[in-house]
Write an enzyme that holds these catalytic residues in place. Sequence first.
Site, PDB file in Angstrom:
ATOM      1  N   GLY A  89       0.852  -1.201   0.000  1.00 43.93           N
ATOM      2  CA  GLY A  89       0.000   0.000   0.000  1.00 43.93           C
ATOM      3  C   GLY A  89       0.880   1.240   0.000  1.00 43.93           C
ATOM      4  O   GLY A  89       0.566   2.252   0.623  1.00 43.93           O
TER       5      GLY A  89
ATOM      6  N   GLY B  46      -0.231   5.091  -1.241  1.00 42.97           N
ATOM      7  CA  GLY B  46      -1.257   5.862  -0.551  1.00 42.97           C
ATOM      8  C   GLY B  46      -0.671   7.033   0.229  1.00 42.97           C
ATOM      9  O   GLY B  46       0.514   7.353   0.111  1.00 42.97           O
ATOM     10  N   GLN B  47      -1.539   7.651   1.052  1.00 44.36           N
ATOM     11  CA  GLN B  47      -1.130   8.858   1.780  1.00 44.36           C
ATOM     12  C   GLN B  47       0.019   8.567   2.743  1.00 44.36           C
ATOM     13  O   GLN B  47       1.015   9.280   2.761  1.00 44.36           O
ATOM     14  CB  GLN B  47      -2.321   9.428   2.564  1.00 44.36           C
ATOM     15  CG  GLN B  47      -2.011  10.773   3.206  1.00 44.36           C
ATOM     16  CD  GLN B  47      -3.013  11.185   4.274  1.00 44.36           C
ATOM     17  OE1 GLN B  47      -3.811  10.365   4.742  1.00 44.36           O
ATOM     18  NE2 GLN B  47      -2.973  12.444   4.668  1.00 44.36           N
TER      19      GLN B  47
ATOM     20  N   ASP C 135       2.147  -1.879  -4.410  1.00 45.32           N
ATOM     21  CA  ASP C 135       0.779  -1.359  -4.443  1.00 45.32           C
ATOM     22  C   ASP C 135       0.109  -1.897  -5.698  1.00 45.32           C
ATOM     23  O   ASP C 135       0.773  -2.523  -6.528  1.00 45.32           O
ATOM     24  CB  ASP C 135       0.804   0.197  -4.470  1.00 45.32           C
ATOM     25  CG  ASP C 135      -0.461   0.806  -3.878  1.00 45.32           C
ATOM     26  OD1 ASP C 135      -1.543   0.567  -4.442  1.00 45.32           O
ATOM     27  OD2 ASP C 135      -0.379   1.511  -2.860  1.00 45.32           O
ATOM     28  N   ILE C 136      -1.205  -1.641  -5.847  1.00 48.33           N
ATOM     29  CA  ILE C 136      -1.856  -1.943  -7.126  1.00 48.33           C
ATOM     30  C   ILE C 136      -1.886  -0.694  -8.004  1.00 48.33           C
ATOM     31  O   ILE C 136      -2.322  -0.734  -9.135  1.00 48.33           O
ATOM     32  CB  ILE C 136      -3.310  -2.476  -6.952  1.00 48.33           C
ATOM     33  CG1 ILE C 136      -4.107  -1.574  -6.016  1.00 48.33           C
ATOM     34  CG2 ILE C 136      -3.306  -3.906  -6.430  1.00 48.33           C
ATOM     35  CD1 ILE C 136      -5.599  -1.832  -6.030  1.00 48.33           C
TER      36      ILE C 136
ATOM     37  N   TYR D  64     -15.247   0.527   8.555  1.00 52.73           N
ATOM     38  CA  TYR D  64     -13.808   0.752   8.698  1.00 52.73           C
ATOM     39  C   TYR D  64     -13.376   0.535  10.154  1.00 52.73           C
ATOM     40  O   TYR D  64     -12.423  -0.200  10.438  1.00 52.73           O
ATOM     41  CB  TYR D  64     -13.494   2.180   8.242  1.00 52.73           C
ATOM     42  CG  TYR D  64     -12.074   2.628   8.442  1.00 52.73           C
ATOM     43  CD1 TYR D  64     -11.025   2.013   7.758  1.00 52.73           C
ATOM     44  CD2 TYR D  64     -11.775   3.697   9.288  1.00 52.73           C
ATOM     45  CE1 TYR D  64      -9.719   2.451   7.927  1.00 52.73           C
ATOM     46  CE2 TYR D  64     -10.478   4.138   9.456  1.00 52.73           C
ATOM     47  CZ  TYR D  64      -9.454   3.514   8.779  1.00 52.73           C
ATOM     48  OH  TYR D  64      -8.172   3.952   8.946  1.00 52.73           O
TER      49      TYR D  64
ATOM     50  N   LYS E  61     -10.958  -2.346  11.764  1.00 47.86           N
ATOM     51  CA  LYS E  61      -9.745  -2.012  12.517  1.00 47.86           C
ATOM     52  C   LYS E  61      -9.787  -2.642  13.921  1.00 47.86           C
ATOM     53  O   LYS E  61      -8.783  -3.141  14.418  1.00 47.86           O
ATOM     54  CB  LYS E  61      -9.566  -0.492  12.613  1.00 47.86           C
ATOM     55  CG  LYS E  61      -9.151   0.165  11.288  1.00 47.86           C
ATOM     56  CD  LYS E  61      -7.783  -0.313  10.843  1.00 47.86           C
ATOM     57  CE  LYS E  61      -7.332   0.276   9.528  1.00 47.86           C
ATOM     58  NZ  LYS E  61      -6.088  -0.337   9.012  1.00 47.86           N
TER      59      LYS E  61
HETATM   60  N1  SER Z   1      -8.190   9.232   8.666  1.00 49.94           N
HETATM   61  C1  SER Z   1      -9.048   8.092   8.802  1.00 49.94           C
HETATM   62  C2  SER Z   1     -10.350   8.320   8.194  1.00 49.94           C
HETATM   63  O1  SER Z   1     -10.801   9.429   8.227  1.00 49.94           O
HETATM   64  C3  SER Z   1      -9.211   7.750  10.253  1.00 49.94           C
HETATM   65  O2  SER Z   1      -8.380   6.688  10.530  1.00 49.94           O
HETATM   66  O3  SER Z   1     -10.951   7.415   7.709  1.00 49.94           O
END
Ligand code: SER
Length: 314
Positions: free
Chosen positions: A9, A12-13, A35-36, A141, A145
């Site tokens: 990954g 990404g950011q 990454d993809i 999400y 987690k």
């Molecule tokens: N920055 C993330 C989000 O906003 C929080 O882990 O999804």
Amino acid sequence: MSKKILVIGSSGQIGTELVEGLRARFGSENVVASDIKEPQVKQDGPFAMVNAMDQRGIERVIEKHGITEVYLLAALLSATAEKDPAFAWKLNMESLLIILELAREGKLKKVYWPSSIAVFGPTTPKDNTPQQTVTEPSTVYGISKLAGEGWCRYYNKRYGVDVRSIRYPGLIGWKSAPGGGTTDYAVHIFHEVMKSGAYTSFLGPKSTLPMMYMPDAIRATIDLMEAPSEQVKERGSYNLAGLSFSPEEIAVELRKHYPDFKMGYAPDERQAYADSWPRSIDDSAARKDWGWRPEFDLKAMVDDMVLHLRKKLS
Ligand code: SER
């Protein structure tokens, strides 16, 4: 055997900046990015195009490069995950279990996997949220987690897997674009103030959330991974605090650089996710166990962002 790192990954950011940080510390040739998607910025060093859910593909990369440590960053974030909950669960969980299994089989020495403030929910105490507290997340999400934290703790306890994790707050940086989170406004706002002098926030003026400037987050991540194993007592995930602010407060700080900046508000579905999260975080466990200290407060973060992003965009 020397250290060889795989970042999954990496485009990404967080990945963009973490790869840079790891390469500066351990040498470009010792950090494989994967990454993809192509990297956001050109990086010197090995890159593998592989899907985090492709077990054979990941294993091949690990074998080919003699990987000893994995940083697994691939995930759908809060807002994107709500658009396809089933896929978010699949990606966020399968990718983690693949890596934990490889570590259990002895093919990896150490694993890093990020958790999030999204493990907390509306029933969690909002201020100075403790390390151990109510966790009833309301986003898929957050559910993924929280489950992931449980798997990390389980693999550590049952199989001795050396896995380490941080519950990141919203992350702000100028080098990379965020991808689908609720805290993304705090990055977008800088781009818009420089482009058009105005920004409409998708969170209301008083939505205070825990945030962190990327240099602090990258330093914390590498410090946690480099800490002696016996100091890493929390094997689910560590609370980590940087700064906390609301859209209204960051606008005030930005007006010190751009006095005519116009801020508007049009809260959307992300408001509900933000409302379910803490305002501030108690990170005393991370401070005590492995010496974590943030460097950037709101003013220092805004000053540094403005300086670098202005240069980058001009
Ligand atoms: N920055 C993330 C989000 O906003 C929080 O882990 O999804």
